[in-house]
Motif scaffolding. Structure first.
Motif, PDB file in Angstrom:
ATOM      1  N   LEU A 225       0.847  -1.195   0.000  1.00  0.00           N
ATOM      2  CA  LEU A 225       0.000   0.000   0.000  1.00  0.00           C
ATOM      3  C   LEU A 225       0.880   1.242   0.000  1.00  0.00           C
ATOM      4  CD1 LEU A 225      -2.753   1.461   0.351  1.00  0.00           C
ATOM      5  CD2 LEU A 225      -2.402   1.259   2.825  1.00  0.00           C
ATOM      6  N   LEU A 226       0.752   2.073  -1.038  1.00  0.00           N
ATOM      7  CA  LEU A 226       1.421   3.365  -1.057  1.00  0.00           C
ATOM      8  C   LEU A 226       0.505   4.345  -0.329  1.00  0.00           C
ATOM      9  CD1 LEU A 226       2.860   3.562  -4.690  1.00  0.00           C
ATOM     10  CD2 LEU A 226       3.929   2.684  -2.615  1.00  0.00           C
ATOM     11  N   GLN A 227       0.876   4.674   0.904  1.00  0.00           N
ATOM     12  CA  GLN A 227      -0.011   5.419   1.788  1.00  0.00           C
ATOM     13  C   GLN A 227       0.163   6.931   1.662  1.00  0.00           C
ATOM     14  OE1 GLN A 227      -1.986   7.152   5.094  1.00  0.00           O
ATOM     15  NE2 GLN A 227       0.254   7.237   4.989  1.00  0.00           N
ATOM     16  N   SER A 228       1.226   7.363   0.988  1.00  0.00           N
ATOM     17  CA  SER A 228       1.429   8.794   0.780  1.00  0.00           C
ATOM     18  C   SER A 228       1.978   9.029  -0.619  1.00  0.00           C
ATOM     19  CB  SER A 228       2.388   9.377   1.835  1.00  0.00           C
ATOM     20  OG  SER A 228       3.743   9.121   1.487  1.00  0.00           O
ATOM     21  N   ASN A 229       2.062  10.282  -0.997  1.00  0.00           N
ATOM     22  CA  ASN A 229       2.534  10.656  -2.333  1.00  0.00           C
ATOM     23  C   ASN A 229       3.930  11.270  -2.279  1.00  0.00           C
ATOM     24  OD1 ASN A 229       1.770  12.999  -1.031  1.00  0.00           O
ATOM     25  ND2 ASN A 229       0.809  13.929  -2.822  1.00  0.00           N
ATOM     26  N   HIS A 230       4.797  10.702  -1.464  1.00  0.00           N
ATOM     27  CA  HIS A 230       6.169  11.202  -1.367  1.00  0.00           C
ATOM     28  C   HIS A 230       6.822  11.186  -2.751  1.00  0.00           C
ATOM     29  CE1 HIS A 230      10.401  11.502  -0.244  1.00  0.00           C
ATOM     30  NE2 HIS A 230      10.004  11.923   0.940  1.00  0.00           N
ATOM     31  N   PRO A 231       7.597  12.225  -3.113  1.00  0.00           N
ATOM     32  CA  PRO A 231       8.211  12.284  -4.444  1.00  0.00           C
ATOM     33  C   PRO A 231       9.067  11.062  -4.781  1.00  0.00           C
ATOM     34  CG  PRO A 231       8.394  14.410  -3.353  1.00  0.00           C
ATOM     35  CD  PRO A 231       7.842  13.455  -2.329  1.00  0.00           C
ATOM     36  N   ASP A 232       9.698  10.461  -3.774  1.00  0.00           N
ATOM     37  CA  ASP A 232      10.541   9.283  -4.026  1.00  0.00           C
ATOM     38  C   ASP A 232       9.758   8.133  -4.645  1.00  0.00           C
ATOM     39  OD1 ASP A 232      12.616  10.694  -2.978  1.00  0.00           O
ATOM     40  OD2 ASP A 232      12.953   9.401  -1.242  1.00  0.00           O
ATOM     41  N   PHE A 233       8.439   8.102  -4.383  1.00  0.00           N
ATOM     42  CA  PHE A 233       7.643   6.958  -4.828  1.00  0.00           C
ATOM     43  C   PHE A 233       7.302   7.016  -6.321  1.00  0.00           C
ATOM     44  CE2 PHE A 233       5.786   6.918  -0.254  1.00  0.00           C
ATOM     45  CZ  PHE A 233       7.032   6.547   0.231  1.00  0.00           C
ATOM     46  N   THR A 234       7.719   8.087  -6.989  1.00  0.00           N
ATOM     47  CA  THR A 234       7.512   8.175  -8.433  1.00  0.00           C
ATOM     48  C   THR A 234       8.819   8.013  -9.205  1.00  0.00           C
ATOM     49  OG1 THR A 234       7.733  10.591  -8.408  1.00  0.00           O
ATOM     50  CG2 THR A 234       5.509   9.690  -8.155  1.00  0.00           C
ATOM     51  N   SER A 235       9.898   7.745  -8.511  1.00  0.00           N
ATOM     52  CA  SER A 235      11.191   7.612  -9.176  1.00  0.00           C
ATOM     53  C   SER A 235      11.321   6.254  -9.854  1.00  0.00           C
ATOM     54  CB  SER A 235      12.332   7.783  -8.161  1.00  0.00           C
ATOM     55  OG  SER A 235      12.382   6.676  -7.271  1.00  0.00           O
TER      56      SER A 235
END
Length: 249
Positions: A225-235
């Motif tokens: 589960l991706l619980q937040s939209n931290h910029p690292d999670f789109t790398s």
């Protein structure tokens, strides 16, 4: 906004309302040292009302987005495709993206507004409806996971702070613990781990989530589960880690 508080304190206008002329003048003098514009309102009620309006409006926008996402999931429609198409070259429509809405402000201010309305013998049903839509996301994600996965052995919650943009380590009001609790209700033997670029293992433990660094967090996980939209999670690197460590199927 959390993550840019000091920057915004010295750049955004400050709304000031006192209990009388002397207190308003004193507050004006205090905030004038920030070098920002002062927006003076008639009294403390108006000042507090202004703050509640700002946060409840944001909560409502996210609540509408989540309501649309629940319907899209039920109907088999890609909600992101719909949001993109609806707003394409159409400036009158600025839809928010769906997802967890939490933190020390948005989770409470609609309720404060509603309590204030009740005190003055009126109601704010639309504000409460938005908050209800946002709170439903924990149940919705659990139900969706049940359909997709029979008996998961391991769940990884990625992003433990209450939000990711601007990036923060703040876990106050984070829904990560709520998701973990819901998963345990559905699957009592489930191993639940979590990771966040900024959150400490101690704060993770307070949410009853075992802190584990990537790629260990997702290694062998049936549910991520991706619980937040931290910029690292789109790398690209993050996506590669997920692809290399999440088991097939």
């Amino acid at each position: 906004v959390e993550g840019r508080a000091l920057q915004e304190l010295s750049s955004l206008p400050q709304v000031v309302g006192g209990i009388d002329a002397a207190s308003t003048a004193a507050a004006n003098e205090l905030f004038s040292h920030l070098g920002v514009e002062i927006v003076e309102v008639g009294n403390t009620k108006a000042a507090e009302f202004t703050k509640l309006v700002s946060n409840t409006w944001r909560d409502l926008q996210f609540g509408f987005a989540n309501e649309l996402a629940y319907l899209a999931d039920a109907s088999g429609v890609d909600i992101y495709e719909v949001i993109t198409a609806a707003g394409y070259k159409y400036d009158r429509l600025k839809l928010a993206l769906p997802g967890p809405v939490a933190g020390p402000c948005l989770e409470k201010d609609a309720y404060i507004l509603a309590d204030s309305a009740q005190f003055f013998d009126t109601e704010v049903p639309l504000s409460l409806a938005g908050r209800s839509a946002n709170e439903k996301i924990v149940t919705h994600v659990g139900q969706t996971a049940q359909v997709l996965i029979d008996q998961p052995q391991r769940a990884a919650i990625i992003g433990l702070a209450f939000k990711g943009r601007p990036a923060t380590s703040d876990t106050r009001g984070s829904l990560a613990g709520n998701f973990a609790g819901r998963f345990r209700e559905l699957w009592p033997a489930l191993d639940i781990v979590g990771w966040d670029p900024l959150v400490s293992p101690e704060d993770s433990a307070e949410m009853n989530i075992t802190f584990t660094h990537l790629p260990e967090a997702v290694s062998g996980a049936n549910l991520v589960l991706l619980q937040s939209n931290h910029p690292d999670f789109t790398s690209e690197q993050f996506v590669e880690v997920l692809a290399a460590n999440i088991p097939d199927g």
